[in-house]
Each structure stands twice: as C-alpha cells, then as structure tokens.
Design an enzyme around this catalytic site. Sequence first.
Site, PDB file in Angstrom:
ATOM      1  N   GLU A   1      12.652  46.761 -30.769  1.00  0.00           N
ATOM      2  CA  GLU A   1      12.407  45.616 -29.893  1.00  0.00           C
ATOM      3  C   GLU A   1      11.801  46.080 -28.566  1.00  0.00           C
ATOM      4  OE1 GLU A   1      14.964  41.640 -28.526  1.00  0.00           O
ATOM      5  OE2 GLU A   1      15.985  43.397 -29.317  1.00  0.00           O
TER       6      GLU A   1
ATOM      7  N   CYS B   1      16.393  41.028 -33.738  1.00  0.00           N
ATOM      8  CA  CYS B   1      17.698  41.412 -33.205  1.00  0.00           C
ATOM      9  C   CYS B   1      18.751  40.312 -33.336  1.00  0.00           C
ATOM     10  CB  CYS B   1      17.561  41.865 -31.747  1.00  0.00           C
ATOM     11  SG  CYS B   1      18.980  42.875 -31.186  1.00  0.00           S
TER      12      CYS B   1
ATOM     13  N   LYS C   1      10.527  35.591 -30.288  1.00  0.00           N
ATOM     14  CA  LYS C   1      11.949  35.584 -30.647  1.00  0.00           C
ATOM     15  C   LYS C   1      12.492  34.165 -30.561  1.00  0.00           C
ATOM     16  CE  LYS C   1      16.106  38.374 -29.738  1.00  0.00           C
ATOM     17  NZ  LYS C   1      16.657  39.491 -28.937  1.00  0.00           N
TER      18      LYS C   1
ATOM     19  N   SER D   1      39.843  68.808 -12.804  1.00  0.00           N
ATOM     20  CA  SER D   1      41.232  68.836 -12.347  1.00  0.00           C
ATOM     21  C   SER D   1      42.191  69.404 -13.377  1.00  0.00           C
ATOM     22  CB  SER D   1      41.683  67.410 -12.001  1.00  0.00           C
ATOM     23  OG  SER D   1      41.779  66.621 -13.183  1.00  0.00           O
TER      24      SER D   1
END
Length: 718
Positions: free
Chosen positions: A45, A175, A114, A355
């Site tokens: 896309e 999509c 789309k 740490s």
Amino acid sequence: MGRLATVAVSCLNQWALDFGGNKRRILESIEIAKQNNATYRSGPELEICGYSCEDHFFENDTLLHSWQVLVELMIHHSASDILIDVGMPVMHKNSTYNCRVVFLNKRILLIRPKLVLCDSGNYRESRWFSPWRKLRTVEDFYLPRIVQECTNQTIVPFGDAVIATADTCIGYEICEELWTPYSTHIPLCMDGVEIIVNSSGSYMELRKNSIILDLIKSTTFKNGGCYLYSNLRGCDGQRVYFNGCSNIVMNGSLIKVGTQFNLKEVEVICATIDLEDIHSYRNSLRSRSNSSSESYHRINVLDFSLSRETRKIPDPILTNFECLSAEEQISLGPACWLWDYLRRSKQGGYFLPLSGGVDSSSTACIVYSMCNLIYQACKDGDKQVLTEVRCIVGQDNYFPTGANELCNILFTTCYMATENSSSQTKQRAEELSSQISSYHLSVVIDKAVSAIISIFVSLTGKTPQFSIYGGSPRESLALQNVQARLRMVLTYLFAQLMLWVRGRQGGLLVLGSGNVDEALRGYMTKYDCSSADVNPIGGISKSDLKMFLKYFRKKYSLSAIDNIINATPTAELEPLIDGQITQSDEADMGMTYDELSVFGKLRKQNYCGPYSMFCKLLLLWGEQYTAEQIAEKVKHFFRCYAINRHKMTILTPSYHAEAYGPDDNRFDHRPFLYNVMWPWQFCCIDKKVEEFNNKKTEVPRYHLPIESNRDGKYAVNV
C-alpha cells in the site's frame, strides 16, 4: 490441460517521502518478478510515497512526486510485458484517494481507489483520504501532462472495476477492505474474479500475524480463487513496524509466504498456479454456484495472458509453515525497527543506561539481536546492509567478524550508581554486558546528586529527607526524582561524546527502557531515563518481557539473564538497609504487573470506564477478592492513571506491540487532565458494592478467557 501462471507479491521496506529510494526498491521487485517469469507483480500500500507521510498527504508536492515516480517506473525496461500495480495517492475531483494504479506496457489500465478507510489503532486514513463510495462505478480520470506524454493517454478509468485478461479476471481490495464485515472479495469472487490482489500496510502487533493468514485462507476457502497479499515491512518513520509476511493463498491453502522480520529491503514471493484449479474448486461449491451477483465493470486486456507455456508445475501447498511465537516476535521485531532507525538517522550506534533489571536488560538483548541480524545479513551477502554498516562505523573496508564485535562497536551501556544502588544490580549489569560484549561503563553519580540538593538547601535553608529518615512523602519522592533526572542528563552527555572519546565520528542514539505497563500506570519520573530518542520495549508488557528473556537466554546461552529474571523489580532510588534493597516496583505501584495488564486491556480494548471495569472484574476476580477489595483496586488504578496521564504527552517514541498501549501521541487519544477523584464513577462503584453484598443469591463466578479478535486485539470476553 492446465493453464499455468506465475504471479509475484512484494514485501518492501519503504520510507515516507523517500521517493528515490522507494522507486529503486519497487524496480528491484519488478526485476526479481521478471527473473522468475512472473506475469503479474503487486506491491504494498502507498509504496511510491511511503505509507506514513501523514499530513504530507495534504501537500501537492507529495502527489506530484508520486506521479513523477510512476512515470519513471512505467518507462523502465523492466516494466515491459508484465502486468503491474503500484500504490500511490491520487487526487480526483479535488479529493485525494489511496489508490492502486494498474499498468501494462506504458499504458495505465485502471486507477482503483480504496473503498474502506482504516481509522482504528494507529491508523488515521480518513484524515488524509476520501473513501470511494461509488461501488462498481467507473469515471473518467484526466491524467497529468507528464503522464500523458509518457502513455499517450488523456483519460483513464478511475473507480471500482476489474481487469479482464485473455485467460482470467483480476480484482482488488486494499488492506482494510479485507477486515470489514462485507469484504470486497465477496462480490468480486461471486462475479467470477479469480485473482484477488490486496496491497496492504498492516503493522505488527504481538500475536496478530496468524489472524491475517487465517483471514486470507478463510477468504479463498469459502470463495475459491487465488489471493495475492503484498505488505510493507519495516519502519518508515513511525512508531509502528510493518508486519511483512506477503503471501499467496489459493483455494483455502497457503502456497507461499515471506518472512515477517528481515533486514532485506526487497523480498519478492513468486508462485506458479493453475487457473484451472480455481475453476474446478469453485464449481464444486454448489451454494456459490447457485448465487448471483451484480457485475463489475471490466477493463478488457484481451491481448495479454497471465498464463504461459512453461515446463513448471504448480507450487505445492505449504504445510509446514508456523507463525512466530510472541517471544520470537519481541526478539526480532524491535531489533529490525532499531536497525531502520539507526541506518536512516545516520548516527553511530546506541547508548543505554543499563540497570541490571528486566526492562533495561531486555532492551540490551534486543540490541544484541539487532547485531546478530546485521552480522548474518552481511555473512549472507546482503550488500545494502554491509554498505550501511560501513557507513555507520566509518570504515570503508569493514566486515564484521561476529555479532559480539558489532555489539561492542555499535552499543554503549552504562551503569549509573548512587549510594542507593546495590552491588547485586551492578553485578547483573556487568555480567550481561560482558556476555553480549557491549562497550560498558560504570559511574557513581552521588557528587552530582549532592551538588543539586545543596543548591536547594542553600536557597531555602531546608534539607529534604527520605521517608526512612523521617521525611514526608513529597520530600522522599523529590529526592528519588533528582537521581532519576540526573541520570537522563548524564545519559545524553555520554551519548553525545562517547564516540569522540573512542575516536569515531558522530553520536549515539539514547534508548529508553520503560515498559507499556509502567507507562499505563505512570510509574516513571518525567524527564528521567524514560526520556530518550527511541524505546524498543515501550509497547511491551512486563510479563511478555520476562517470557522473551527466558527464550533469549536459551537461544544465545546468556547465563546472566537467570539472575535478572529472578530479581525483584526495583527503581533503587530509596536508601538501602544493611546493604539490601527494600524498595519494590509493585509495592510502590500498589498493584502487580499482571493486574496492570488486565487493567490496560479492559481500559483500551474493552473501552471500560471505572464502573464497567469494576463490574467485569467482579466476575473475573470474584473468587480471589471481596467486592470491596476489587473496588479499591479499580479506584487506585484510575486515580494513578489520571494523576499521571500527562506523562503520556512526552512519552518516548516506542515500538508498538501491545494493543493496549497508552501512547498519547498516536495511539491512545484521551485527555491528559482528569478529575482524579472520579466522583460520579466511584460513587456508582460504591453503590454496586453495596448492592452486591446485599444480594442473597450467589453470583455465578467464572474465569473469562482473554483472547485475540480479528484485529489482533486482545480482549476479555464477557
């Protein structure tokens, strides 16, 4: 009697607004498809401009440069005699659409916009694009002059149509159209479309990939046909990492699938299919054969066929494919994301305050995973990765001899101790650093802390004390925050100058190491080590990080991880007692990390306010706690959430992994100023507690499974 066609899907690591680089990667994918005798090539896309241009989609420059790239693609010799579709934004009648442009031999056949836009999660497509509402309708689109000169066309079809070649019919869904209740592929398949092409920009979330594959397999199992799924992969400038796994599925079975995480910028997956298999499969679906469907407009390309005479045989069904586990996804996804940030930012490596706890150690392991991926790519002959590594280290002839050597060059860690730090955490940090070979420093910052406090004392005449020495909670908290914030100041000083000390050019990117649960709770000091350039674990839960560390320890034989996993999580900002740690993260937070994950899922994925969260937890936790205890837990969480919500506005850009992330900047759009007492909501909880306790009948109690839904989101089912 078969009609064999070779088709290709692409997985590209594109970069927003990198038009030249994006064009190069698209052309490479076309060339690879041609080398494999493919007659159709699809791509992801918005591949021409990059998916994450965001408000740059409002700029005419983005549209213009996309057309310029399209022209160069069309006239390139690699694009001859192969049907190609590419993704780009197109303005039609003064509205911009997210489109596929289909072309063949320098002629545009169709611009397909789309139909359904995505606005959930990290997506905001309707901010920039318009959905095409005119189903099965085609309009005239007048091409820009630069395109007319290339194609000798003035007008091309724009809209919801399909391509009919001499031997098959090709349709498109982009999509989100795959995810909708009435997906585009249903009417397409019912109208005889045999090949469905989906160009996607789907980003990674933990445990999501199997859902996508199940959706696609289900699509072709019910409808028959061949599904071509091309997806982006990589970080194109945002917090998300695109998921990869481009694939080809036919008649409900997986034929080919690409990798999910990889440093390759271009991956092309080709499969040879027999179009006759689609016919026979569909004909056997009698319920389908008895249905009727409204016809689509067909763009006829009758002088071109996908099928060719070949000695190839159809590719077999892929039976042994397994999706990566969550641990593997954490090991690889953030590592690839960090590589994209490092190479594209042109910095010299990463700096991490280490740490010795689970969070910073997980971050260090992810960097080590990145170094392993880089070394393996160089070893496998990836010239692009090798070129970029040489640029980063500043040596034209450099070739890594191993991941540990790379880690020593690219990764600097530093243990920043105060009088409140224990020897155990220092030892854990040093052991992990030694085993992954980071360039490690250890420094005591007490003088800096004392200097800052002395300024306050000299100005006010008052000396704040820790609570253990009789100080008030606000005194103790202020003294803790001074240590945390000074670490951030020193971190950036070291990050800017350590390569200068080592005789190299450039600087280091600072890594954050706060997990998603701490961000949700607000359990961090504003502008301390949670403030960094990027954070690879900021979207990952504490429980998943521990699971990842166990997997990573086994994979790389890092014995230092054993002590890290078993240690009690602590900030080490309060004084030690007899040299031992007394401070605990979970005690400070007033809740466990497991409880935090449940709060996060209910708040974000089940859209629960305080009252509805209490009602659900009354069922979920009713056998463990009283109604009053559950009510207090919910109230405590929402008080802390409200008090600390402002911290989300400055959260370090983090790798997106969990669907309940609280990142205010892109993902979790909520206020940052609340009434922290939640008076109306808490009153409703109190009434519910009273009502619950007054009931004579027993309320059925059962455990509610937490499952993933189709979007890869995890929710408590009620």
